[in-house]
Design a protein around this motif. Structure first.
Motif, PDB file in Angstrom:
ATOM      1  N   SER A   1      10.414  -0.337   3.588  1.00 54.81           N
ATOM      2  CA  SER A   1      11.182   1.186   2.962  1.00 54.81           C
ATOM      3  C   SER A   1      12.201   0.727   2.399  1.00 54.81           C
TER       4      SER A   1
ATOM      5  N   GLU B   1      -5.139 -11.557  -5.879  1.00 57.05           N
ATOM      6  CA  GLU B   1      -5.957 -10.344  -6.302  1.00 57.05           C
ATOM      7  C   GLU B   1      -7.009  -9.790  -5.485  1.00 57.05           C
ATOM      8  N   SER B   2      -6.913 -10.032  -5.241  1.00 58.56           N
ATOM      9  CA  SER B   2      -7.927  -8.913  -3.824  1.00 58.56           C
ATOM     10  C   SER B   2      -7.421  -9.898  -2.711  1.00 58.56           C
TER      11      SER B   2
ATOM     12  N   TYR C   1      -2.407  -6.214   8.207  1.00 56.76           N
ATOM     13  CA  TYR C   1      -3.670  -5.467   8.114  1.00 56.76           C
ATOM     14  C   TYR C   1      -3.847  -4.767   9.381  1.00 56.76           C
TER      15      TYR C   1
ATOM     16  N   LEU D   1       1.466  -9.735   3.398  1.00 57.42           N
ATOM     17  CA  LEU D   1       0.763  -8.901   3.763  1.00 57.42           C
ATOM     18  C   LEU D   1       0.205  -8.411   5.489  1.00 57.42           C
TER      19      LEU D   1
ATOM     20  N   PRO E   1      -6.856  -1.830   1.662  1.00 54.43           N
ATOM     21  CA  PRO E   1      -6.227  -0.899  -0.164  1.00 54.43           C
ATOM     22  C   PRO E   1      -5.923  -2.653  -0.424  1.00 54.43           C
ATOM     23  N   ALA E   2      -6.090  -2.893  -1.808  1.00 55.29           N
ATOM     24  CA  ALA E   2      -5.884  -3.906  -2.707  1.00 55.29           C
ATOM     25  C   ALA E   2      -4.341  -4.076  -2.842  1.00 55.29           C
ATOM     26  N   PRO E   3      -3.907  -5.407  -2.735  1.00 51.08           N
ATOM     27  CA  PRO E   3      -2.185  -5.532  -3.019  1.00 51.08           C
ATOM     28  C   PRO E   3      -1.570  -4.688  -4.145  1.00 51.08           C
ATOM     29  N   ILE E   4      -0.009  -4.785  -4.396  1.00 51.96           N
ATOM     30  CA  ILE E   4       0.269  -3.555  -5.107  1.00 51.96           C
ATOM     31  C   ILE E   4       0.556  -5.326  -6.173  1.00 51.96           C
ATOM     32  N   PRO E   5      -0.271  -5.220  -7.656  1.00 49.17           N
ATOM     33  CA  PRO E   5       0.374  -5.990  -8.432  1.00 49.17           C
ATOM     34  C   PRO E   5       2.410  -6.152  -8.596  1.00 49.17           C
ATOM     35  N   PRO E   6       2.702  -6.729  -9.126  1.00 48.36           N
ATOM     36  CA  PRO E   6       4.208  -6.870  -9.730  1.00 48.36           C
ATOM     37  C   PRO E   6       3.537  -6.137 -11.368  1.00 48.36           C
ATOM     38  N   THR E   7       5.450  -5.539 -11.692  1.00 47.98           N
ATOM     39  CA  THR E   7       5.283  -5.211 -13.400  1.00 47.98           C
ATOM     40  C   THR E   7       6.091  -5.624 -13.774  1.00 47.98           C
TER      41      THR E   7
END
Length: 704
Positions: free
Chosen positions: A504, A627-628, A663, A661, A645-651
């Protein structure tokens, strides 16, 4: 007619075909639309050009011998060589319709055409040319050699043939004289780029052998967007996967090193200046740190050294005279102890006035001292007069020292008249005026008068809030075994450093305050910021540290990684060696056409509670989070899928960095694990390569 005679007749007729086709290409080649299949034929030119050269020179030698048997063999060799010359010339003219132009191309093209023409004329008129056959044959051989020479220059660069014989003096560049583009960036372009982007060979309509071409860009648009590396074609192309046809340099060429990649990126990020000096960069900038390791801090001086006995006599308890570095003829002088300072002792320095380049008179009482004698020190580069009580009168005459580059006059009552004297020092590149008491108007006026001088007025808190530099994160290894110690530091010791270990963003209220080294016992993403009253909080520093995990019994990849990014195979995922932040370093497994899928077999007593995947992320090089992600646990032959949860895609495109990652695994007996990472099938619309396949890069799988 015999088969041999028919073959000779067929080859003779073929010569007219090559000559006619050559004439057509010479007249209308520029206006012809060459289809792709014919471009392939043109690109055979480098492959077949050696045949006519060898055959025609062999024919010239045989014709030179003059005897009937040798002449007959020479004529047949000439006929075959002339046909190969025709094929080569036609292929070369087709190839020339691509990104080639310039003087070297013109010479290569016309000499090649003339070589073909001479070969055909000699063959058909050999009897009539009998008396001058040796002369004409020698001319043909010379033309062939010159054609090859200009072809080599076109492919490999000017003076390719004589390059081993030409002595090139290695020039040592002093850090003080080094320029960012000339001495850091341009050498990279010259060794890795210009062979494909120069006069005579301009791929993508981009020339990189002069500034105008670099600034203009190519057919795809601007090559460099100053201050925006992620959107600059230069940075995008050098970070593309090696197999991508737009990757620069091409995969069959010498590739950029890690330092070269960093230099180009930092250069564009800093504004892509073509004139900026290295010393004009902030010492905290990564580009300066890279540059400072490449250039000598020992400036070369050409004047004669002073007598060593004379230097020894000048040294005493209040004055130190010594070379600026061992072996240098240049001297630096420093005075100590204001209570024992003798102004008359300054005249002693005239004995070494041609060798003194630095004088330090800080805090010496100079109110009544005439400094005009310094105008005779024509090699003097740096004068320090901080807190010495000097006024504007002391500055008169310094403008005569043309070599003066650095002047420090902080803490002196110079007043407005002093500012006028300083405005005359246009040769000075660095001026220090701390605690000068100058108004904002006076400062602005001095800046306008000395636009090429870096003026440091010191910190003056008059309602302007400055941002802090980010803190520094120190650690020994990116991947540790049992425990790692992390230290945070900042050049301003009074700042408050706050940090987080869970990924964070740290803030100035809730985040822990750093007070002592942090002991890590598990993988953590460290993010830290500096805060202080009256300052804007710093940008964050961040890094990922990984703890080594359990060593599984065995493992097996279901799909092989891409051939160019296979590291040491599946072993790389459990060897405890963290990859570098560069996808071409050979440490990473790269997947694009198939998922990264691995089956892991555990020991009976191993009961992992979590699995962590160490990734490389660099959107500019098409390297994205998967992607998954699928994780399956197996026990006694039965498989169960873990809900994650699915990975957060960059913007947006960000700088190259490590990704993680992590888990949690379900409780219970587990003897097998299956992990599957699917690369992104189509890059998002905001990406310059929208629609293309993405990559997944993995270097470690950690089980706890």
């Amino acid at each position: 007619m015999s088969r041999f005679s028919r073959s000779i007749s067929w080859l003779e007729n073929l010569l007219f075909f090559w000559c006619g086709l050559t004439l057509i290409l010479l007249i209308g080649g520029e206006s012809l639309a060459v289809p792709a299949w014919l471009q392939v034929a043109g690109r055979l030119h480098p492959l077949i050009l050696h045949f006519p050269i060898v055959l025609l020179i062999m024919a010239v030698v045989l014709l030179w011998l003059g005897e009937d048997q040798w002449e007959k063999m020479g004529r047949i060799t000439l006929l075959i060589g002339a046909n190969f010359a025709g094929i080569t010339v036609v292929a070369g003219l087709i190839l020339a319709t691509e990104d080639y132009e310039g003087e070297a191309l013109s010479w290569h093209k016309w000499l090649g055409v003339l070589s073909l023409g001479f070969s055909v004329l000699i063959y058909f008129f050999i009897k009539k040319l009998q008396n001058s056959l040796r002369l004409i044959g020698s001319l043909l051989a010379i033309m062939l050699l010159l054609t090859g020479h200009f072809g080599a220059n076109l492919t490999h660069g000017e003076d390719f043939l004589l390059a081993p014989l030409l002595t090139k003096e290695v020039k040592t560049v002093a850090l003080e004289d080094a320029e960012v583009f000339r001495d850091l960036v341009q050498p990279i372009f010259e060794t890795k780029c210009i062979s494909c982007h120069k006069e005579g060979k301009i791929k993508g309509e981009l020339r990189m052998d002069h500034l105008e071409g670099i600034q203009k860009g190519g057919k795809s648009g601007p090559f460099i967007l100053a201050g925006n590396p992620d959107q600059s074609l230069l940075i995008q192309r050098i970070h593309l996967p090696l197999e991508n046809e737009e990757h620069m340099p091409p995969k069959n060429k010498l590739q950029l090193t890690d330092d070269e990649l960093d230099i180009l990126r930092f250069w564009v990020a800093s504004g892509a200046s073509f004139e900026q000096k290295v010393l004009e960069l902030s010492q905290e900038e990564p580009l300066f740190q890279l540059a400072s390791n490449r250039f000598s801090t020992e400036k070369a001086y050409t004047f004669e050294a002073a007598d060593s006995d004379q230097i020894e006599k000048l040294n005493n308890f209040f004055r130190k005279v010594k070379p600026v570095f061992p072996g240098s003829p240049a001297l630096e002088v420093a005075y100590f102890g204001s209570s024992t300072f003798d102004p008359n002792a300054l005249s002693d320095l005239k004995k070494v006035k041609d060798q003194v380049v630095k004088i330090n008179l800080n805090r010496m009482p100079l109110e009544e001292v005439d400094l005009s004698f310094l105008s005779d020190f024509q090699n003097l580069e740096e004068i320090q007069l901080n807190f010495t009580g000097i006024t504007s009168a002391h500055l008169k005459g310094l403008s005569k020292i043309k070599s003066l580059r650095s002047l420090a006059v902080s803490g002196n009552p110079l007043g407005e008249s002093g500012m006028e004297e300083l405005k005359n020092l246009t040769q000075v590149k660095r001026l220090y005026l701390w605690q000068s008491g100058l108004s904002a108007d006076a400062k602005n006026g001095l800046k306008k008068s000395l636009p090429n001088t870096q003026i440091d007025f010191g910190f003056d808190d008059q309602g302007i809030i400055y941002p802090l530099n980010p803190p520094k994160i120190d650690f020994e290894e990116v991947m540790f075994k049992e425990k790692a110690e992390v230290k945070l530091s900042h050049p301003i010791r009074t700042v408050e450093i706050r940090y987080t270990l869970d990924g964070s963003e740290p803030d100035s209220i809730r985040s822990p305050v750093y007070s002592q080294p942090i002991a890590l016992t598990k993988t953590a993403q460290i993010r830290a910021k500096a805060f202080a009253q009256g300052w804007i909080g710093s940008e964050e520093s961040k890094t990922l540290l990984f703890k080594e995990g359990l060593k599984p019994l065995s493992y097996k990849l279901a799909n092989e990684p891409h051939n160019r990014y296979k590291a040491k195979g599946a072993t790389s995922l459990f060897d405890g060696v963290k990859g570098k932040a560069n996808h071409t370093s050979g440490d990473w497994l790269g997947f694009t056409d198939s998922p990264m899928e691995i089956e892991i077999f555990l020991e009976n007593n191993q009961k992992p509670k979590s699995v962590e995947l160490s990734l490389l992320l660099h959107e500019g090089a098409y390297i994205f989070p998967p992607e998954s992600v699928e994780i399956w646990t197996g026990s006694a032959g039965k498989w169960s899928m873990v809900e994650i949860p699915a990975p957060i895609p960059p913007t947006k495109i960000e700088e190259v960095r490590f990704g993680l990652l992590a888990y949690t695994l379900p409780e219970g007996s587990i003897d097998q694990l299956r992990v599957r990472l699917k690369p992104i099938a189509s890059l998002p619309k905001w990406h310059p390569g929208a629609g293309a396949k993405g990559w997944v890069f993995v270097d470690e799988i950690v089980l706890y």
